[in-house]
Structure formats: C-alpha cells, structure tokens
Design an enzyme around this catalytic site. Sequence first.
Site, mmCIF file in Angstrom:
data_model
loop_
_atom_site.group_PDB
_atom_site.id
_atom_site.type_symbol
_atom_site.label_atom_id
_atom_site.label_comp_id
_atom_site.label_asym_id
_atom_site.label_seq_id
_atom_site.Cartn_x
_atom_site.Cartn_y
_atom_site.Cartn_z
ATOM 1 N N GLY B 319 0.838 -1.205 0.000
ATOM 2 C CA GLY B 319 0.000 0.000 0.000
ATOM 3 C C GLY B 319 0.865 1.245 0.000
ATOM 4 O O GLY B 319 1.953 1.256 -0.578
ATOM 5 N N SER B 320 0.412 2.256 0.701
ATOM 6 C CA SER B 320 1.097 3.550 0.660
ATOM 7 C C SER B 320 2.477 3.541 1.271
ATOM 8 O O SER B 320 3.236 4.504 1.080
ATOM 9 C CB SER B 320 0.247 4.601 1.370
ATOM 10 O OG SER B 320 -0.978 4.742 0.697
ATOM 11 N N THR B 321 2.809 2.477 2.032
ATOM 12 C CA THR B 321 4.168 2.420 2.570
ATOM 13 C C THR B 321 5.182 2.253 1.442
ATOM 14 O O THR B 321 6.373 2.408 1.645
ATOM 15 C CB THR B 321 4.341 1.266 3.579
ATOM 16 O OG1 THR B 321 4.038 0.033 2.918
ATOM 17 C CG2 THR B 321 3.433 1.431 4.773
ATOM 18 N N PHE B 322 4.667 1.945 0.239
ATOM 19 C CA PHE B 322 5.541 1.778 -0.928
ATOM 20 C C PHE B 322 5.885 3.116 -1.572
ATOM 21 O O PHE B 322 6.767 3.209 -2.418
ATOM 22 C CB PHE B 322 4.825 0.881 -1.938
ATOM 23 C CG PHE B 322 5.699 0.398 -3.069
ATOM 24 C CD1 PHE B 322 6.653 -0.590 -2.856
ATOM 25 C CD2 PHE B 322 5.567 0.939 -4.346
ATOM 26 C CE1 PHE B 322 7.451 -1.036 -3.906
ATOM 27 C CE2 PHE B 322 6.364 0.482 -5.395
ATOM 28 C CZ PHE B 322 7.304 -0.516 -5.180
ATOM 29 N N LYS B 323 5.174 4.164 -1.148
ATOM 30 C CA LYS B 323 5.330 5.459 -1.837
ATOM 31 C C LYS B 323 6.753 5.994 -1.723
ATOM 32 O O LYS B 323 7.222 6.723 -2.603
ATOM 33 C CB LYS B 323 4.320 6.471 -1.292
ATOM 34 C CG LYS B 323 2.907 6.208 -1.840
ATOM 35 C CD LYS B 323 1.867 7.115 -1.233
ATOM 36 C CE LYS B 323 0.484 6.782 -1.802
ATOM 37 N NZ LYS B 323 -0.583 7.344 -0.969
#
Lengths: 377, 634
Positions: B319-323
């Site tokens: 999820g957004s932790t990949f940003k």
Amino acid sequence: MAQAIEIHTALSLGQKLKHLNWGLVLLLMAVAGIGFSTLYSAGGGHIDPWASRQMLRFVVGVTCMIIVALVDIRWWLRLSYPCYIAGLLLLVAVQVMGHIGMGAQRWIDLGVIRLQPSELMKIAVIMALARYFHAAASEDIRRLSFLIFPVLLILLPVGLVMLQPDLGTSLMIVMAGIAVFFVAGAPLWLFGVGFAALAAIIPLAWMFMLHDYQKQRVLTFMNPESDPLGSGYHIMQSKIALGSGGIGGKGFLNGTQSHLNFLPEKQTDFIFTLWAEEWGLFGGLLLLALFGLLFVYAGWIAFKCRHAFGRLLAFGLMVNFSLYVFINVSMVMGLIPVVGAPLPLVSYGGTAMLAVLIGFGLIMSCSIHRDAKLPRM
Amino acid sequence: MEQDHDRTKSFTRRAFFVGALQGCVLGILGGRLAWLQVSQGQHYKMLSDHNRINIKMLAPTRGRILDRFGVPLASNEQNFRVLAVPEQSVDLGKTLSHLQKLVPLTQRDIRRIVKQARKTASFVPLEIKDNLTWEEVAKIEVNLPDLPGISIDVGEIRHYPHSNSTAHLVGYVGAVSRSELTGDPVLTLPGFRIGKTGLEKTYDKELRGMTGTAEMEVNVVGREVRELKRHPARSGQQLKLSIDSELQTFVQERISREKSASAVIMDVYTGGVYSLVSAPSFDPNLFIRGLSAEKWEEMLANPGLPLNNKAIGGQYPPGSTFKMVTALAALEEGVITRNTSAHCPGHYDFGGDRFHCWKKAGHGRVDLVDALTESCDTFFYKMATDVGIDTLTKYAHKLGLGQKFDFELKEERPGLLPTRDWKMGHFGEPWQPGETVVASIGQGYIQTTPLQLAVMTSRLVNGGYAVKPWITAFTGKEPVPNVSWPKIDFKKRHLDLIVKGMNRVISHPKGTAYESRMENPQFQMGGKTGTAQVRRITAEERLEGVLNKDLPWRLRHHALFVGYAPIKKPRYACAVVVEHGGGGSSTAAPIGHDLLQMAQMRDPAASPLLPDGETTNLASPPPRKPKLKTKRGH
C-alpha cells in the site's frame, strides 16, 4: 616264574599300598585340582555350590579307587561278567524308571546320588571284553565266529544307550570296544571291512536312527554361524571364550564370557572353555599335557602287565578315558558336534568322576597285580 | 608260552599304534587351541567385547536460547518421571494400584504396563508416567517404602518461559520423525527432541550438543553389570539473540488486540532484530507436554493462522508504505525534483481509466513532501509511468523488498516485485501501463513481508546502508561482519527529502498519522501509513460509499505502518501489518506509536550484545553510528 606269582598273589595290604601308583594318584589330584579351581571360578569366586561338592566327591571317588586297586585282580576277572550283567540291568532300569534330565533318560535317582549307569557300563564292557579275550587263544581270535560274541557284548549296551538316547556315550563304548578288539589281536582286515561298513551305515543311520535333535547338532556343527542364537550358540560362544582368552588368558575369575553367562554349561561340559579363557593357551596346554601324562602312565601300566586280562583291561580303560578327553575338548573347540560328554575329573558331576576313578582303580589293580598268574578260565 | 609271547608282541605293536593315534589327536587339540587363541585371538577378543560391552548413549543437554540481556527464551526444566522395575516389585499390578492413589492412572494404563512388563526383561525400568508435578513427586517419595520397584527419575524437558510471545521466533522441539534421521545416533535416543520450527530448527545442530557414551558391561540377558568407561555428553551451545524479551512480550500483547497482525522492530544500523512478533500466537509448551486434539483443531481453524509466522512469512501489498520507493526512484531517475508539484483533483485519468486518490475531494497542489505527508495517491500516479515498472522494482529491491535475506528463520518468504518479464512469463500477457500506476502506490501484484518493510525503512533512514536483519549475529550461515553494511548509491539529499516527508506524516497536522504523534518530544517518530486493498473496489461501492468496516472481515483492507524513531537520530525501525485491520492511520499507526515508544523507553540498543563465551555469536557487531543528518523543515 611260579615263585614270582606266589610272591605277588600273597601281597599284604601294606605291600600293596607301597606298590600303589602314587605318581598316578598325584597326577589325578593335579587334574582334579584344576577342576576345583575352575569350579570355584564358575561359582563366581565361591566354593559353593560346585567346588565344595566336587571335592567331596573326589575324596569319595579316590577312596573307591584305592579300594578297587587293592582288590586282587583275579576277583575282577571273575566279576567281569557279573558286572557286565549288572550294568545291563541298570541300563534297562533307566529305561523303565529313569529320570528325564536334559531331554534324555540317563539317570537313576538312588536318593543319595543320581546314578548314570551308562558311565559304569563303559567300564563293564571293557572288563567283559578283556575277560573274553583273556581266555582266547591266538588262533581263536582270527576266527570270525569267535568274534561274534564280543561284538554282541558291545552292541547290546550300545543299543540300550542309544535308546536313552545318548549318542556320545554309545560312540564311546563302540570306539573303546574297537580299541580292545584291535589290541587283542583281531585280524586287521576286519577293521578295513568295519570302516567300509561304517561308511555305508552312516547315511542309513542319518535317515533312520538319529533323532532330529541329533541331526540338528551335526548340521549346526557343520555351520555354527548359521544359527547363532539357536543350536549354534553353544559352539560360537565357546569358541569366542577360548579365542578371547588369548595366550595369557583373562586371569583367574576374570573370564567375561563365562561370568556374564554367555557361555552355557560352564561348570559341566564347557569347563575346559572356562579354564582356557581364564588361563589362556598356557593353561589349556598344561591341562592337555596332564591328560597326556595320564594316558602315558596308564599305557605304561598296560605294557608292564604280564597277563592278557590286565593288559587289555588297563589299555581299554586308558583308551576309554582318553575318549572322554578327546570328545569333550574337540567339542568345546568346535571340532566335532556338540555331544553331552564331560571332561573327566574336571567337569562338575558325580557319576562320571566316580566311573573314571573306578577305572583308574582297576588300572592300578592291574599295576599292583601285574605279575599275578591268572587262569585262562 | 610262545603263543603268549607272540600275543604280547602283537599287543605292544598295536598298542603303540593306538598310542600314536592318541598322541596325534592330542596334538591336533593343542594345535586347534593355539590357532583359536593365537591366530584368531584378536577376532574372538572383539567378538567377546561385542558380547559383553553395550554402548549406552548419554543425551546431551540442549543449549539454552537467551535474549540479549541473558533472559532465557528456551530453557530446560526437570521432568520427573515415575518408573517401575518389575523384578523389584513382588506384584506389579498391586503396586500400580497403590500408585494409582497418588497419581492419576487409569485401569487401562495399569493393564498396559503389566502387559509390557511381561514382554521385556524384568530388570528394565518401565516408564509409568512423566511430567509429574512437584506435589506428585513428593507424594510418591513419601510413599516409596510401600511401593516396591517404583522410583523417580529426573529427565529434561524443553520449556519456553515466554510461551506465546516467542512461539514463532524460537519455535519448538518435537520427537524425531523418520525423515529427520540423519545417521546421528543421538537422534535414535528414546525421548530425544529435535527443533521443529523457528530458531530451534535453524540452529538445531548447534543447540543439540554432542552425545556422550557409557560403556556398560552386560551379561547374556543384557543386564548391566558395571560401567567400564564414560565419555560425558557435551551440552549444546547457548544461543544469544538480539531480541529484547520484554519488548517482544510488549509487542505481542499490543498486537494481540487485533484479530491477526504482525510486527517487527529492528536496529536501523546493525540490522539486529529486537522484536519479531506474529499474532495470534500459541503456547509452544503445549507441543512439548502434549497437545490435545481439540486444541490442535482449534489452531488449524483459526483464520488468524496462529501457527504461521506472519512477520516473515506473511506477504501483503505494501500500500502507501511503498510510496517512498516510488519517490526515491523518481528522484534518483530525475523524473521529479524536490520542487516538482502536482495538482490532485481526487483522481487521475490515464489510458481511459480513472485512478482514485483515497481523498475524494483531492489534495489540491502538492509537492513530494506534502504528497508523502498526506499520502496523496495522485502525485505518485502521475510519475509512475515516467519511472516505469522495471525501474520501480529495481529501487524496491535495493531497499530490501521482494527478496529473502538469508534470514535465520526458515519460514521467511520472498514477497513479489513484478516486472514486465515476470508478467509475461507468468501470465503470458504484456505489462499494462495502468498496472504501473497501481504499483506506484503499492497495490496490484506487489507483495512484501513485514520484515522487508522494516528493512526498507531502516535503509531509508540510516543513510542508505544496505542492512540485513539478523537475530543471532548471523545472516544465513555467515557471521554478521563487523565492517559496515555496504552503502547503496542513493543521493543523500533524496533520502533526506523522503525522510522529511515521513517525519511530517506524524508531526504535521495534515499528516496521516498525526493522531499517533509522541507526547515526549525526545521520542518523536517518523513513518508512513498504508492501507492495502485486498480486492478492487467496484464503482458501485464507491458510489454507494460502502464503509470498509461494514464489509466481512476477510474483505477489509490491510492496515500497515512503517516507522522509525527518534527522528533526530533514528535507531529503531518498525513495521506493523494488521490483516484486514481497516486503515493504516486508524489501526496500524497507533500500534507503531506504542511499539516505537516502548522501544525507545527500553532502548535495547544502548546495551550492545556482548559475545558470550558459550554463545554462537562469533561476531557481535558493535553499535556503529554513522553521522546521519536529517534536515528539518524547509
């Protein structure tokens, strides 16, 4: 000559004791002493239960031996056939009322001792044969018809012993008998024919006469490793015990095979193994040498005897004694199949010891009365 | 007379012949004896020893497993067993009936033991019952005079004092199965236990120790007569871990409030793992002392998969932790700069598809730091295709995603980083640019484990050093080197920029984890929330505004949080994944707060892992503190 007979037949008790073969007695004591010490070891370093009773028996046996030795040889000559008949009756009695021991009927329980008549019969057969050939002339012995009776003298007890069944003793009687036949002067060709017949009989005996357990013993002997936990076990463990003793042995009371019970019957039939395990090659050869000396001594007495009865009796008894040793030692070394045969004077057991000592008593009697004039009868 | 003389001569001849025969036989016997005792002596000596010597194996004591402060995580406890020697008991059945009054024994047990006694040698002790309590032992001891043949025997049994909280990490031991027999004789010892999972399995050989032997003289029936020689067993090595057991227990309790979650706390410099937890968990002691069938069934039926170590084996879309990965790739590849900004209307139209930002109304104009702070999806959508999927996954890999670390636990899974080739190979279809757009916010095919996310966070905040995680100062079978981890070729200003955004996720009021900020200014943390869809949200649902919490548990989003603290000099990195936990900021970030707060309070990094004479920590890395400046504010 007549004078000499006169002298010897009129021997006093003191003279007889003086003429007793004390060297032979010493040798017997040495062998028995090895037996006591080995039984002491077999008992785990205790005089009980075996060594003490064996010593007692030896004392009784030696007493009997000396008494037998002191009895005039003419008496023994006269008693030969009665003894033989008594022996036969005892063998029959064993069939009728014998005790079952180790799977074979061999004993008569007299309350005090368990009598094994086959042991006494071995002596009686030799006595009877000596008696018979003593009376024979040289030309008689070459006559075949003359030899039928002594053959029956052998075969009758052998048949009874086979019924027990006890193959080892039967063979011993036969072999001792053959030896007496041989030295008595039976024609040589007879032995050639005899061996040929034996070779022919063996397969037949195998098929019809031997019991299954006897066949099994023979088969096991051929290949003891085939059945290490079954019948081959005795031979295997005995060989291991002997071999592991090495040259110097494991030391007195340190025979692991025996003390940890891997070796069966260590106090009876396999006592030689225990001795040689603990005392090694030196001990084993020493014991064999002592036996050898006994043979030579008894053989010497036979040579010195001036009457045929004494010669044949002493020699026959010596051969009989040597057969005990040969059969037992060959068996524990895995040279012949397991047969129930004690090592004379060493193995724990009453009758065998008594029989052997009576045998030596007769040999000594032959020695004391070697110059006696015996009638042809 | 003449005749007699002839007969005497014949007798003498023949008697000599017989005598010679006897001499031969005697010679043969002597020769045979010499052959047996001299030439074959050695052979028979061996057979004789083989007969009488029974080599008994002595089980070694299994090495303990300790945390970094020496607190035991796996130890050996005394196991009291009651034994019976049939030959010492007059009537075994009667004795056992007597014993029945002291320890629970069924009539069937007694019958079984009596039956067994008949089959075995009467001096062989039979086990009647093990795992006796102290009370039972005391009762039996007092009554021993009335219990002929009964004795108490002390053995060893593995014990896990922290039960649930170290179940996955330490693992447990169990009876040796047929397939595990390697030829080591110790494995055949009755009652021997071998590591089945976790570190117990990984370091089984080290922990196992060396078998001792006792040479026993036995008699023909196998009764032991005396001991001849003894080589005592060598205990297994002690294993010292980087784990802080108190922190571990705290994390376990904290995440166990959720139905299914996992978390990792590690050192951003050394790579040492302080805590590795998966919930729900189980009590490994049950596997030692006997697990009931119902309990086993219950574990298998639990949707939270208590037997799985999800912290290293659970694979989730990040999820957004990949940003941060997307941002770093874009910066490094020159697709964006620190000044690049974009307008977020709440969605991004690309190739005829509409990609929604989590915020329907949009974020307005945002730059990179803003986009990280507020977790604007649109900003990352826009750069995605310019970076390209292969470049994106290259950077993800550099940061530690999509790979195994040769970690010490066998349950480690690699995750998944999709590439063009991978898709072609896997599905036989070409990569769609739209899929890159989805990947830029950590959705789609990408799968990561909590451990990988913690490593990614560590590498971002430690100045770009390629740390690898470890528990016992080993990675794989190689000791962790004392030298520093290799530096990855990221530009420092790019890392600083990303860290700044992550700091603001917590510190800025607009940040998605502002609610989870630290009260203690010294403990301030940075991080990133993530909410990973487990399935595509349909247009109708979006229209109807179906709330995530109304969905069945299985369909709810995963809640993720990665964080580090303190922000001035990051030392602790954590990753939290709450399966179907809803939102990253609402569910995972508060957990991250609690975890990092406790990590800083306990500060395990302040007490370095000292090599212990007996431990396998051959190379314990000294705390290495590269100067890492984090620019604050603009």
